[in-house]
Design a protein around this motif. Structure first.
Motif, PDB file in Angstrom:
ATOM      1  N   CYS A  27      -7.353  -0.389   0.566  1.00  0.00           N
ATOM      2  CA  CYS A  27      -6.382  -1.116   1.402  1.00  0.00           C
ATOM      3  C   CYS A  27      -7.116  -1.706   2.600  1.00  0.00           C
ATOM      4  N   CYS A  86      -5.612   0.369   5.965  1.00  0.00           N
ATOM      5  CA  CYS A  86      -5.860   1.791   6.239  1.00  0.00           C
ATOM      6  C   CYS A  86      -7.043   2.329   5.449  1.00  0.00           C
ATOM      7  N   CYS A 120       0.851  -1.193   0.000  1.00  0.00           N
ATOM      8  CA  CYS A 120       0.000   0.000   0.000  1.00  0.00           C
ATOM      9  C   CYS A 120       0.889   1.246   0.000  1.00  0.00           C
ATOM     10  N   ALA A 160       0.011   4.167   0.902  1.00  0.00           N
ATOM     11  CA  ALA A 160      -0.321   5.056   2.019  1.00  0.00           C
ATOM     12  C   ALA A 160       0.259   4.558   3.340  1.00  0.00           C
ATOM     13  N   CYS A 161       0.040   3.279   3.665  1.00  0.00           N
ATOM     14  CA  CYS A 161       0.456   2.779   4.991  1.00  0.00           C
ATOM     15  C   CYS A 161       1.633   1.812   4.891  1.00  0.00           C
TER      16      CYS A 161
HETATM   17 ZN   LIG Z   1      -2.856   1.034   3.438  1.00  0.00          ZN
END
Ligand SMILES: [Zn+2]
Length: 126
Positions: A27, A30, A7, A9-10
């Motif tokens: 995801c 997150c 992912c 983002a996380c």
């Molecule tokens: Zn994520």
């Protein structure tokens, strides 16, 4: 059991299957929406996965047999082979086959038990 995808983002890994290609997937960790590229190589992933599964079935059978028959070298070899396959799956960003994971655990337990037994036999004889 598909392709491991990180992912953006996380930075945690999620598992993608071929039907996710070209789609927006949330995801599981997150909830951020992730654009899955169209050019991911699922053909290779699925072919390797089939190979892992058949090898995992064989290694699992050998690990159980070596545990029952008390064959230390077979258990150690199975552990080593299963570990190699699991490591390669992770390098290729695939999930490791559960059969391989089970074979490695059983072979590891077998190796330890037999090493202790043989160690015990050696100690009592000398
Ligand atoms: Zn994520």
């Amino acid at each position: 059991m598909g392709l491991l995808y990180r992912c953006s983002a996380c930075d945690k890994e999620m598992v993608l299957e071929s039907y996710h290609q070209g789609r927006v997937v949330p995801c599981p960790w997150c909830g951020a929406n992730e654009d899955v590229p169209n050019q991911l190589d699922f053909q290779t992933v699925y072919a390797e996965r089939a190979g892992d599964e058949s090898r995992g079935r064989l290694l699992l059978a050998i690990s159980v047999a070596s545990l029952l028959l008390g064959c230390l070298p077979a258990a150690a070899i199975v552990w080593w082979m299963a570990s190699g396959r699991i490591g390669r799956a992770r390098e290729d960003q695939r999930e490791a086959d559960p059969l391989l994971l089970n074979a490695r655990v059983i072979a590891g337990v077998g190796t330890v038990i037999h090493a202790l037994l043989w160690g015990g036999v050696a100690v009592t004889q000398f």
